[in-house]
Design an enzyme around this catalytic site. Sequence first.
Site, PDB file in Angstrom:
ATOM      1  N   VAL A 146       0.849  -1.192   0.000  1.00  0.00           N
ATOM      2  CA  VAL A 146       0.000   0.000   0.000  1.00  0.00           C
ATOM      3  C   VAL A 146       0.886   1.244   0.000  1.00  0.00           C
ATOM      4  O   VAL A 146       1.750   1.416   0.877  1.00  0.00           O
ATOM      5  CB  VAL A 146      -0.922   0.021   1.234  1.00  0.00           C
ATOM      6  CG1 VAL A 146      -1.770   1.285   1.214  1.00  0.00           C
ATOM      7  CG2 VAL A 146      -1.796  -1.224   1.242  1.00  0.00           C
ATOM      8  N   LYS A 147       0.628   2.091  -0.996  1.00  0.00           N
ATOM      9  CA  LYS A 147       1.423   3.313  -1.086  1.00  0.00           C
ATOM     10  C   LYS A 147       0.832   4.395  -0.177  1.00  0.00           C
ATOM     11  O   LYS A 147      -0.351   4.720  -0.274  1.00  0.00           O
ATOM     12  CB  LYS A 147       1.453   3.823  -2.528  1.00  0.00           C
ATOM     13  CG  LYS A 147       2.279   2.920  -3.423  1.00  0.00           C
ATOM     14  CD  LYS A 147       2.282   3.383  -4.856  1.00  0.00           C
ATOM     15  CE  LYS A 147       3.295   4.463  -5.105  1.00  0.00           C
ATOM     16  NZ  LYS A 147       3.406   4.730  -6.580  1.00  0.00           N
ATOM     17  N   ILE A 148       1.672   4.893   0.701  1.00  0.00           N
ATOM     18  CA  ILE A 148       1.304   5.990   1.602  1.00  0.00           C
ATOM     19  C   ILE A 148       2.243   7.154   1.275  1.00  0.00           C
ATOM     20  O   ILE A 148       3.461   6.992   1.333  1.00  0.00           O
ATOM     21  CB  ILE A 148       1.522   5.584   3.084  1.00  0.00           C
ATOM     22  CG1 ILE A 148       0.727   4.320   3.440  1.00  0.00           C
ATOM     23  CG2 ILE A 148       1.192   6.749   4.013  1.00  0.00           C
ATOM     24  CD1 ILE A 148      -0.744   4.518   3.648  1.00  0.00           C
TER      25      ILE A 148
END
Length: 425
Positions: free
Chosen positions: A279-281
């Site tokens: 998951v890209k944060i």
Amino acid sequence: MRRAVFLDRDGVLNEPVVRDGRPHPPGTAGDLVVYAGAPDALRLLREHGFALIVVTNQPDVARGTTTLGRVQAINARLRGALPLDDVLVCPHDDPDGCECRKPKPGLLQQGARLHCIDLARSYLVGDRWRDIEAGKAAGCTTIFIDRGYAERAPSTPAARVASIGEAAGWIIAHSRSTMHALDAASDVVALDGLKVKLFADGADLDGIEKLAADPRIAGFTTNPTLMRKAGISDYESFARRALEIVGDRPISFEVFADEAREMVRQARKLASWGDNVYVKIPVTDTTARPTGDVVRELTADGVKLNVTALMTEAQVGTVLAALTGTPGAYVSVFAGRVADTGRDPVPMMRRNATLCAAVPNVELIWASPRELLNVFQAHAAGVHIITATHDILAKLELVGKDLDEYSLDTVKMFHRDASAAGYTL
Ligand SMILES: [Mg+2]
């Protein structure tokens, strides 16, 4: 990072006291005899940019036959005679009791940390097998000064010489030829020799499908900008289709929330779609507030993250602290965007790679590359992953292409296009 020459002390820089064919250190500073060729040899190495770090076992301290004070007095006199950056001592005797006694690489690693040294481009000079083994274990190129002691010889040092002067000459010639080899290799590096993993960055499903068939592509990344460009309107159905295509290779999907609680909710949902989802944060929200707490909370939950849009080493340091204990995470530094501002990203990426390698399960991504050359720069800098758009990856076919042939193709292209346009003068 600098290159260093790590130097054993007794038998390399100063005469040992030889008893029964075996070398011993001088007893006191007054007994120290520096080899005549040592000052010139070290000056030459220093002029070539090498840090000079002495790494010496002094087990007589632990055995009680000398004192640390005496060893330090000898080292002080040595530093007066030679241009040394540091002298690191292992005073222990128990081979299992410390990490610094050669043949262990601890002293060299300590020197590398203290002086920001790139061990892989550094050298070790020693006169005993323990020195050579320590140098090898640290990843250095090793040079053995053979003084014919009545003891086992080291196995396969890179060079055998008779003096520190010869060692210095060999190191300078070797480091030059290695640099030339790197230059010469820049257009013939085989893709299967690359240590950096290739990830494909894109949101066009046809392109992802085509690249998924290429075994050289080790993973995939997407982002909302690319998704919008590809005309995606339904996030979930796009992501689920992409997951089917990429199989078990890692793929990154980005949250689009700007508020911490909502980011966490979206991240958990994205992560639930597959074990291979990262998951890209983004590194901050749109008000520049760092997302460290979000990263920490999701990491504690076992969510694999790809922290994205970083551009500075300070950001890398902060993010790594929040990723402690991660089951798997990427840190995406936008090296191409850094380059767009006129700054060379290579030295920073080399340092970032070292920082990331120190945290278990974290890999550094060279993001936003601008040209295929960046793949080779990332490889040379020790970066784990480069994520490139489909148009850059299409240029993989050109790697190693004969330049005369490529020049001719270019001439033909101009001619063909001018003819097709029907230009007249
Ligand atoms: Mg020695």
